[in-house]
Design a protein around this motif. Structure first.
Motif, PDB file in Angstrom:
ATOM      1  N   ILE A  41     -48.721  -8.674 -39.959  1.00 11.85           N
ATOM      2  CA  ILE A  41     -49.846  -8.203 -40.769  1.00 11.85           C
ATOM      3  C   ILE A  41     -49.566  -6.780 -41.249  1.00 11.85           C
ATOM      4  CG2 ILE A  41     -52.306  -7.633 -40.714  1.00 11.85           C
ATOM      5  CD1 ILE A  41     -52.630  -9.768 -38.562  1.00 11.85           C
ATOM      6  N   THR A  42     -49.910  -6.491 -42.497  1.00  5.93           N
ATOM      7  CA  THR A  42     -49.751  -5.127 -43.000  1.00  5.93           C
ATOM      8  C   THR A  42     -50.756  -4.232 -42.292  1.00  5.93           C
ATOM      9  OG1 THR A  42     -51.263  -5.562 -44.825  1.00  5.93           O
ATOM     10  CG2 THR A  42     -48.934  -5.821 -45.277  1.00  5.93           C
ATOM     11  N   ALA A  43     -50.308  -3.048 -41.903  1.00  9.59           N
ATOM     12  CA  ALA A  43     -51.177  -2.160 -41.128  1.00  9.59           C
ATOM     13  C   ALA A  43     -51.321  -0.779 -41.749  1.00  9.59           C
ATOM     14  CB  ALA A  43     -50.641  -2.037 -39.712  1.00  9.59           C
ATOM     15  N   ALA A  44     -50.517  -0.441 -42.733  1.00 10.59           N
ATOM     16  CA  ALA A  44     -50.555   0.904 -43.312  1.00 10.59           C
ATOM     17  C   ALA A  44     -50.550   0.816 -44.835  1.00 10.59           C
ATOM     18  CB  ALA A  44     -49.360   1.711 -42.827  1.00 10.59           C
ATOM     19  N   ASP A  45     -50.949   1.900 -45.472  1.00 10.84           N
ATOM     20  CA  ASP A  45     -51.002   1.947 -46.933  1.00 10.84           C
ATOM     21  C   ASP A  45     -49.616   1.847 -47.570  1.00 10.84           C
ATOM     22  OD1 ASP A  45     -53.724   2.168 -46.856  1.00 10.84           O
ATOM     23  OD2 ASP A  45     -53.716   4.349 -46.997  1.00 10.84           O
ATOM     24  N   HIS A  46     -48.585   2.279 -46.880  1.00  9.59           N
ATOM     25  CA  HIS A  46     -47.246   2.311 -47.463  1.00  9.59           C
ATOM     26  C   HIS A  46     -46.426   1.049 -47.179  1.00  9.59           C
ATOM     27  CE1 HIS A  46     -46.758   3.841 -43.374  1.00  9.59           C
ATOM     28  NE2 HIS A  46     -45.537   3.336 -43.430  1.00  9.59           N
ATOM     29  N   ASP A  47     -46.997   0.046 -46.500  1.00 11.82           N
ATOM     30  CA  ASP A  47     -46.273  -1.203 -46.215  1.00 11.82           C
ATOM     31  C   ASP A  47     -46.010  -1.979 -47.506  1.00 11.82           C
ATOM     32  OD1 ASP A  47     -46.196  -0.779 -43.515  1.00 11.82           O
ATOM     33  OD2 ASP A  47     -47.934  -2.032 -43.075  1.00 11.82           O
ATOM     34  N   ALA A  48     -44.837  -2.566 -47.606  1.00  9.14           N
ATOM     35  CA  ALA A  48     -44.492  -3.398 -48.753  1.00  9.14           C
ATOM     36  C   ALA A  48     -44.996  -4.821 -48.490  1.00  9.14           C
ATOM     37  CB  ALA A  48     -42.987  -3.403 -48.962  1.00  9.14           C
ATOM     38  N   ILE A  49     -45.914  -5.279 -49.307  1.00 14.06           N
ATOM     39  CA  ILE A  49     -46.509  -6.605 -49.144  1.00 14.06           C
ATOM     40  C   ILE A  49     -45.558  -7.645 -49.724  1.00 14.06           C
ATOM     41  CG2 ILE A  49     -48.439  -8.078 -49.804  1.00 14.06           C
ATOM     42  CD1 ILE A  49     -50.085  -5.462 -49.993  1.00 14.06           C
ATOM     43  N   ILE A  50     -45.270  -8.690 -48.954  1.00 10.07           N
ATOM     44  CA  ILE A  50     -44.400  -9.753 -49.470  1.00 10.07           C
ATOM     45  C   ILE A  50     -45.170 -11.009 -49.805  1.00 10.07           C
ATOM     46  CG2 ILE A  50     -42.376  -8.943 -48.235  1.00 10.07           C
ATOM     47  CD1 ILE A  50     -42.859 -11.608 -46.535  1.00 10.07           C
ATOM     48  N   GLY A  51     -46.400 -11.124 -49.322  1.00 12.30           N
ATOM     49  CA  GLY A  51     -47.143 -12.335 -49.631  1.00 12.30           C
ATOM     50  C   GLY A  51     -48.484 -12.421 -48.940  1.00 12.30           C
ATOM     51  N   VAL A  52     -49.063 -13.617 -49.038  1.00 11.30           N
ATOM     52  CA  VAL A  52     -50.377 -13.914 -48.493  1.00 11.30           C
ATOM     53  C   VAL A  52     -50.244 -15.172 -47.641  1.00 11.30           C
ATOM     54  CG1 VAL A  52     -52.746 -14.534 -49.074  1.00 11.30           C
ATOM     55  CG2 VAL A  52     -51.462 -13.006 -50.562  1.00 11.30           C
ATOM     56  N   THR A  53     -50.861 -15.182 -46.478  1.00  4.69           N
ATOM     57  CA  THR A  53     -50.788 -16.374 -45.631  1.00  4.69           C
ATOM     58  C   THR A  53     -51.639 -17.491 -46.230  1.00  4.69           C
ATOM     59  OG1 THR A  53     -52.583 -15.525 -44.258  1.00  4.69           O
ATOM     60  CG2 THR A  53     -50.338 -15.103 -43.504  1.00  4.69           C
ATOM     61  N   MET A  54     -51.095 -18.691 -46.242  1.00  6.26           N
ATOM     62  CA  MET A  54     -51.790 -19.842 -46.819  1.00  6.26           C
ATOM     63  C   MET A  54     -52.463 -20.713 -45.757  1.00  6.26           C
ATOM     64  SD  MET A  54     -51.514 -19.421 -50.008  1.00  6.26           S
ATOM     65  CE  MET A  54     -52.047 -20.976 -50.656  1.00  6.26           C
ATOM     66  N   GLU A  55     -52.198 -20.413 -44.483  1.00  9.15           N
ATOM     67  CA  GLU A  55     -52.872 -21.117 -43.397  1.00  9.15           C
ATOM     68  C   GLU A  55     -53.034 -20.163 -42.224  1.00  9.15           C
ATOM     69  OE1 GLU A  55     -49.712 -23.583 -40.862  1.00  9.15           O
ATOM     70  OE2 GLU A  55     -49.833 -24.253 -42.934  1.00  9.15           O
ATOM     71  N   GLU A  56     -53.936 -20.506 -41.319  1.00  9.97           N
ATOM     72  CA  GLU A  56     -54.199 -19.663 -40.157  1.00  9.97           C
ATOM     73  C   GLU A  56     -53.156 -19.891 -39.071  1.00  9.97           C
ATOM     74  OE1 GLU A  56     -57.868 -18.623 -37.133  1.00  9.97           O
ATOM     75  OE2 GLU A  56     -57.942 -20.456 -38.311  1.00  9.97           O
ATOM     76  N   LYS A  57     -52.755 -18.818 -38.407  1.00 10.73           N
ATOM     77  CA  LYS A  57     -51.855 -18.882 -37.247  1.00 10.73           C
ATOM     78  C   LYS A  57     -52.665 -18.460 -36.037  1.00 10.73           C
ATOM     79  CE  LYS A  57     -48.290 -18.556 -34.472  1.00 10.73           C
ATOM     80  NZ  LYS A  57     -48.930 -18.542 -33.197  1.00 10.73           N
ATOM     81  N   ILE A  58     -52.888 -19.396 -35.124  1.00 12.22           N
ATOM     82  CA  ILE A  58     -53.657 -19.123 -33.919  1.00 12.22           C
ATOM     83  C   ILE A  58     -52.722 -18.515 -32.868  1.00 12.22           C
ATOM     84  CG2 ILE A  58     -55.053 -20.145 -32.088  1.00 12.22           C
ATOM     85  CD1 ILE A  58     -55.783 -22.338 -34.156  1.00 12.22           C
ATOM     86  N   ALA A  59     -53.169 -17.439 -32.244  1.00 11.95           N
ATOM     87  CA  ALA A  59     -52.346 -16.738 -31.246  1.00 11.95           C
ATOM     88  C   ALA A  59     -52.029 -17.646 -30.059  1.00 11.95           C
ATOM     89  CB  ALA A  59     -53.065 -15.481 -30.771  1.00 11.95           C
ATOM     90  N   SER A  60     -50.801 -17.596 -29.615  1.00 12.28           N
ATOM     91  CA  SER A  60     -50.293 -18.321 -28.443  1.00 12.28           C
ATOM     92  C   SER A  60     -50.525 -19.833 -28.512  1.00 12.28           C
ATOM     93  CB  SER A  60     -50.937 -17.766 -27.166  1.00 12.28           C
ATOM     94  OG  SER A  60     -50.639 -16.402 -27.026  1.00 12.28           O
ATOM     95  N   ASP A  61     -50.352 -20.407 -29.710  1.00 10.49           N
ATOM     96  CA  ASP A  61     -50.524 -21.854 -29.860  1.00 10.49           C
ATOM     97  C   ASP A  61     -49.208 -22.614 -29.750  1.00 10.49           C
ATOM     98  OD1 ASP A  61     -49.359 -21.138 -32.246  1.00 10.49           O
ATOM     99  OD2 ASP A  61     -50.789 -22.201 -33.509  1.00 10.49           O
ATOM    100  N   GLY A  62     -48.104 -21.893 -29.517  1.00 15.36           N
ATOM    101  CA  GLY A  62     -46.810 -22.545 -29.374  1.00 15.36           C
ATOM    102  C   GLY A  62     -46.043 -22.697 -30.664  1.00 15.36           C
ATOM    103  N   LYS A  63     -46.691 -22.408 -31.793  1.00 14.73           N
ATOM    104  CA  LYS A  63     -46.015 -22.486 -33.091  1.00 14.73           C
ATOM    105  C   LYS A  63     -45.518 -21.106 -33.498  1.00 14.73           C
ATOM    106  CE  LYS A  63     -48.601 -24.280 -36.226  1.00 14.73           C
ATOM    107  NZ  LYS A  63     -49.654 -24.809 -37.064  1.00 14.73           N
ATOM    108  N   VAL A  64     -44.372 -21.071 -34.131  1.00 12.82           N
ATOM    109  CA  VAL A  64     -43.875 -19.806 -34.686  1.00 12.82           C
ATOM    110  C   VAL A  64     -43.698 -19.999 -36.167  1.00 12.82           C
ATOM    111  CG1 VAL A  64     -42.871 -18.922 -32.580  1.00 12.82           C
ATOM    112  CG2 VAL A  64     -41.502 -20.359 -34.065  1.00 12.82           C
TER     113      VAL A  64
END
Length: 64
Positions: A41-64
């Motif tokens: 996830i982008t966290a600062a104003d100077h981060d270079a954005i490469i895209g937008v997530t098209m689906e949700e990633k649930i924490a610790s669900d076993g998927k990477v």
């Protein structure tokens, strides 16, 4: 969430990237690339954005 958008039209097919299993990322979140095909996830104003997530990633669900 402050860095969130809504995708109205998807002009190109999505490109799959990798994120940490422990990371939780909501759909529509702006992301940056941290390593080869690894995103975070982008966290600062100077981060270079490469895209937008098209689906949700649930924490610790076993998927990477």
């Amino acid at each position: 969430m402050a860095n969130e958008i809504t995708v109205l039209w998807q002009l190109e097919p999505s490109i799959p990237f990798i994120c940490a299993d422990g990371a939780g990322i909501e759909k529509g979140t702006l992301v940056k690339i941290t390593d080869e095909f690894i995103v975070a996830i982008t966290a600062a104003d100077h981060d270079a954005i490469i895209g937008v997530t098209m689906e949700e990633k649930i924490a610790s669900d076993g998927k990477v």
